[in-house]
Design a protein around this motif. Structure first.
Motif, PDB file in Angstrom:
ATOM      1  N   ARG A  22       0.836  -1.216   0.000  1.00 34.33           N
ATOM      2  CA  ARG A  22       0.000   0.000   0.000  1.00 34.33           C
ATOM      3  C   ARG A  22       0.862   1.254   0.000  1.00 34.33           C
ATOM      4  NH1 ARG A  22      -3.589  -2.523   3.988  1.00 34.33           N
ATOM      5  NH2 ARG A  22      -2.975  -0.944   5.483  1.00 34.33           N
ATOM      6  N   GLN A  23       1.954   1.218   0.765  1.00 35.32           N
ATOM      7  CA  GLN A  23       2.848   2.374   0.815  1.00 35.32           C
ATOM      8  C   GLN A  23       3.515   2.602  -0.547  1.00 35.32           C
ATOM      9  OE1 GLN A  23       6.069   2.100   3.643  1.00 35.32           O
ATOM     10  NE2 GLN A  23       6.265   4.321   3.742  1.00 35.32           N
ATOM     11  N   ILE A  24       3.943   1.549  -1.196  1.00 32.60           N
ATOM     12  CA  ILE A  24       4.554   1.662  -2.520  1.00 32.60           C
ATOM     13  C   ILE A  24       3.542   2.234  -3.514  1.00 32.60           C
ATOM     14  CG2 ILE A  24       5.435   0.305  -4.480  1.00 32.60           C
ATOM     15  CD1 ILE A  24       6.730  -1.563  -2.305  1.00 32.60           C
ATOM     16  N   GLU A  25       2.308   1.749  -3.464  1.00 35.58           N
ATOM     17  CA  GLU A  25       1.258   2.268  -4.341  1.00 35.58           C
ATOM     18  C   GLU A  25       1.035   3.762  -4.099  1.00 35.58           C
ATOM     19  OE1 GLU A  25      -0.598   0.756  -6.850  1.00 35.58           O
ATOM     20  OE2 GLU A  25       0.911  -0.827  -6.617  1.00 35.58           O
ATOM     21  N   LYS A  26       1.005   4.170  -2.834  1.00 37.84           N
ATOM     22  CA  LYS A  26       0.793   5.579  -2.476  1.00 37.84           C
ATOM     23  C   LYS A  26       1.958   6.435  -2.964  1.00 37.84           C
ATOM     24  CE  LYS A  26      -0.979   9.086  -0.153  1.00 37.84           C
ATOM     25  NZ  LYS A  26      -1.248  10.181  -1.046  1.00 37.84           N
ATOM     26  N   ILE A  27       3.177   5.951  -2.805  1.00 44.63           N
ATOM     27  CA  ILE A  27       4.353   6.691  -3.281  1.00 44.63           C
ATOM     28  C   ILE A  27       4.288   6.847  -4.798  1.00 44.63           C
ATOM     29  CG2 ILE A  27       6.861   6.541  -3.584  1.00 44.63           C
ATOM     30  CD1 ILE A  27       6.938   5.285  -0.738  1.00 44.63           C
ATOM     31  N   GLY A  28       3.898   5.791  -5.502  1.00 42.14           N
ATOM     32  CA  GLY A  28       3.758   5.867  -6.958  1.00 42.14           C
ATOM     33  C   GLY A  28       2.697   6.871  -7.366  1.00 42.14           C
ATOM     34  N   GLU A  29       1.573   6.857  -6.662  1.00 36.82           N
ATOM     35  CA  GLU A  29       0.493   7.805  -6.938  1.00 36.82           C
ATOM     36  C   GLU A  29       0.967   9.243  -6.689  1.00 36.82           C
ATOM     37  OE1 GLU A  29      -3.523   8.816  -4.557  1.00 36.82           O
ATOM     38  OE2 GLU A  29      -3.360   6.736  -5.214  1.00 36.82           O
ATOM     39  N   ASP A  30       1.652   9.463  -5.574  1.00 32.59           N
ATOM     40  CA  ASP A  30       2.187  10.795  -5.264  1.00 32.59           C
ATOM     41  C   ASP A  30       3.188  11.237  -6.333  1.00 32.59           C
ATOM     42  OD1 ASP A  30       0.654  10.842  -2.991  1.00 32.59           O
ATOM     43  OD2 ASP A  30       2.321  10.470  -1.607  1.00 32.59           O
ATOM     44  N   PHE A  31       4.023  10.302  -6.800  1.00 31.97           N
ATOM     45  CA  PHE A  31       5.007  10.622  -7.830  1.00 31.97           C
ATOM     46  C   PHE A  31       4.306  11.041  -9.122  1.00 31.97           C
ATOM     47  CE2 PHE A  31       7.783   9.507 -11.365  1.00 31.97           C
ATOM     48  CZ  PHE A  31       8.934  10.201 -11.022  1.00 31.97           C
ATOM     49  N   ARG A  32       3.263  10.292  -9.512  1.00 30.46           N
ATOM     50  CA  ARG A  32       2.534  10.628 -10.734  1.00 30.46           C
ATOM     51  C   ARG A  32       1.884  12.005 -10.624  1.00 30.46           C
ATOM     52  NH1 ARG A  32       1.605   5.221 -10.360  1.00 30.46           N
ATOM     53  NH2 ARG A  32      -0.342   5.411  -9.216  1.00 30.46           N
ATOM     54  N   GLU A  33       1.362  12.340  -9.454  1.00 34.89           N
ATOM     55  CA  GLU A  33       0.654  13.608  -9.268  1.00 34.89           C
ATOM     56  C   GLU A  33       1.593  14.786  -9.017  1.00 34.89           C
ATOM     57  OE1 GLU A  33      -2.239  13.066  -6.186  1.00 34.89           O
ATOM     58  OE2 GLU A  33      -3.277  11.483  -7.277  1.00 34.89           O
ATOM     59  N   GLN A  34       2.666  14.567  -8.249  1.00 35.93           N
ATOM     60  CA  GLN A  34       3.485  15.680  -7.788  1.00 35.93           C
ATOM     61  C   GLN A  34       4.906  15.668  -8.327  1.00 35.93           C
ATOM     62  OE1 GLN A  34       3.301  15.416  -3.538  1.00 35.93           O
ATOM     63  NE2 GLN A  34       1.090  15.216  -3.538  1.00 35.93           N
ATOM     64  N   GLY A  35       5.333  14.596  -8.963  1.00 31.95           N
ATOM     65  CA  GLY A  35       6.698  14.503  -9.457  1.00 31.95           C
ATOM     66  C   GLY A  35       7.619  13.944  -8.387  1.00 31.95           C
ATOM     67  N   GLY A  36       8.881  13.827  -8.766  1.00 29.65           N
ATOM     68  CA  GLY A  36       9.871  13.247  -7.869  1.00 29.65           C
ATOM     69  C   GLY A  36      10.727  14.295  -7.198  1.00 29.65           C
ATOM     70  N   PHE A  37      11.701  13.821  -6.454  1.00 25.56           N
ATOM     71  CA  PHE A  37      12.587  14.680  -5.667  1.00 25.56           C
ATOM     72  C   PHE A  37      13.324  15.671  -6.550  1.00 25.56           C
ATOM     73  CE2 PHE A  37      16.704  15.415  -3.525  1.00 25.56           C
ATOM     74  CZ  PHE A  37      16.229  16.017  -2.366  1.00 25.56           C
ATOM     75  N   THR A  38      13.880  15.195  -7.669  1.00 29.38           N
ATOM     76  CA  THR A  38      14.636  16.074  -8.563  1.00 29.38           C
ATOM     77  C   THR A  38      13.738  17.164  -9.140  1.00 29.38           C
ATOM     78  OG1 THR A  38      16.097  14.245  -9.116  1.00 29.38           O
ATOM     79  CG2 THR A  38      16.110  16.107 -10.616  1.00 29.38           C
ATOM     80  N   GLU A  39      12.508  16.799  -9.489  1.00 26.04           N
ATOM     81  CA  GLU A  39      11.577  17.801 -10.007  1.00 26.04           C
ATOM     82  C   GLU A  39      11.271  18.865  -8.952  1.00 26.04           C
ATOM     83  OE1 GLU A  39       8.658  15.688 -13.086  1.00 26.04           O
ATOM     84  OE2 GLU A  39       8.923  14.590 -11.206  1.00 26.04           O
ATOM     85  N   HIS A  40      11.134  18.441  -7.708  1.00 26.04           N
ATOM     86  CA  HIS A  40      10.888  19.409  -6.626  1.00 26.04           C
ATOM     87  C   HIS A  40      12.086  20.339  -6.449  1.00 26.04           C
ATOM     88  CE1 HIS A  40       7.004  18.033  -5.201  1.00 26.04           C
ATOM     89  NE2 HIS A  40       7.432  16.789  -5.323  1.00 26.04           N
ATOM     90  N   LEU A  41      13.291  19.791  -6.515  1.00 23.53           N
ATOM     91  CA  LEU A  41      14.489  20.630  -6.397  1.00 23.53           C
ATOM     92  C   LEU A  41      14.549  21.649  -7.527  1.00 23.53           C
ATOM     93  CD1 LEU A  41      17.296  18.087  -5.417  1.00 23.53           C
ATOM     94  CD2 LEU A  41      16.198  19.776  -3.954  1.00 23.53           C
ATOM     95  N   THR A  42      14.270  21.206  -8.741  1.00 15.66           N
ATOM     96  CA  THR A  42      14.286  22.108  -9.884  1.00 15.66           C
ATOM     97  C   THR A  42      13.246  23.207  -9.718  1.00 15.66           C
ATOM     98  OG1 THR A  42      15.039  20.331 -11.329  1.00 15.66           O
ATOM     99  CG2 THR A  42      14.015  22.230 -12.401  1.00 15.66           C
ATOM    100  N   LYS A  43      12.055  22.832  -9.282  1.00 15.50           N
ATOM    101  CA  LYS A  43      10.979  23.816  -9.091  1.00 15.50           C
ATOM    102  C   LYS A  43      11.383  24.866  -8.064  1.00 15.50           C
ATOM    103  CE  LYS A  43       6.208  24.261  -7.608  1.00 15.50           C
ATOM    104  NZ  LYS A  43       5.143  23.657  -6.839  1.00 15.50           N
ATOM    105  N   VAL A  44      11.945  24.436  -6.943  1.00 11.90           N
ATOM    106  CA  VAL A  44      12.376  25.372  -5.897  1.00 11.90           C
ATOM    107  C   VAL A  44      13.463  26.292  -6.427  1.00 11.90           C
ATOM    108  CG1 VAL A  44      13.573  25.516  -3.662  1.00 11.90           C
ATOM    109  CG2 VAL A  44      11.684  23.918  -3.965  1.00 11.90           C
ATOM    110  N   ARG A  45      14.421  25.728  -7.160  1.00 11.96           N
ATOM    111  CA  ARG A  45      15.508  26.541  -7.720  1.00 11.96           C
ATOM    112  C   ARG A  45      14.977  27.556  -8.719  1.00 11.96           C
ATOM    113  NH1 ARG A  45      18.616  29.989  -7.971  1.00 11.96           N
ATOM    114  NH2 ARG A  45      20.272  30.046  -9.472  1.00 11.96           N
ATOM    115  N   LEU A  46      14.075  27.146  -9.604  1.00 12.04           N
ATOM    116  CA  LEU A  46      13.505  28.071 -10.585  1.00 12.04           C
ATOM    117  C   LEU A  46      12.697  29.174  -9.911  1.00 12.04           C
ATOM    118  CD1 LEU A  46      12.420  25.605 -13.423  1.00 12.04           C
ATOM    119  CD2 LEU A  46      14.340  27.214 -13.446  1.00 12.04           C
TER     120      LEU A  46
END
Length: 172
Positions: free
Chosen positions: A93-117
């Motif tokens: 269930r946790q893996i499924e939730k992490i996958g769902e969050d990734f699809r909706e919000q992106g991954g760690f690198t995408e978050h870093l890029t967004k903050v930097r931009l």
């Protein structure tokens, strides 16, 4: 990795049970149902995390002791299999939730890029950057990578590639 390790451990317990001439409990076995019904209480620390968590673990251990610490090794092995199955289901269930969050919000690198931009765009907005001659939006300083101006700075619209507005860089 944790799920794979638990599944490997489950295989070891299954082999132990079969080597003893027994079969793992059926999902309809009353002992299976009792072991599966045991639940952990939610834990919330109020003040002294380590002490309170230790007390919580001891209380939960006492609740599960009749199954997991049973004198009959086959009963204990079966109870551990039930516990492993529950842990694997939680991990799934946790893996499924992490996958769902990734699809909706992106991954760690995408978050870093967004903050930097966002930080860069805020700095540009606070600076004396000119407005784009095409769309009127803010511009940012970039350096030409190719062509006759390679290596020279110029102003580029922040909306690039949707807007291709540019301005000549002026030294101040």
């Amino acid at each position: 990795m944790a799920k794979a390790s638990l599944q490997e451990l489950a295989g070891d317990y299954e082999a132990f049970i079969v080597d003893a001439g027994e079969t793992p409990w059926s999902e309809r076995n009353p002992k299976y149902l009792k072991a599966k019904s045991l639940a952990f209480d939610d834990f919330t620390a109020k003040d002294d995390l380590r002490h309170e968590y230790g007390a919580h673990l001891l209380a939960m251990r006492k609740r599960f002791a009749s199954a997991l610490e049973n004198e009959d090794p086959i009963t204990a092995a079966n109870a551990i299999l039930v516990t492993i199955d529950r842990a694997c289901a939680l991990l799934h269930r946790q893996i499924e939730k992490i996958g769902e969050d990734f699809r909706e919000q992106g991954g760690f690198t995408e978050h870093l890029t967004k903050v930097r931009l966002e930080a860069r765009d805020a700095a540009i907005a606070a600076s004396d950057a000119p407005k784009c001659p095409k769309c009127g939006g803010p511009m940012r300083k970039v350096v030409a990578k190719k062509g006759s101006n390679a290596g020279n700075p110029f102003w580029s619209c922040q909306a690039y590639p949707n807007c291709t507005g540019t301005r000549k860089w002026e030294w101040k």
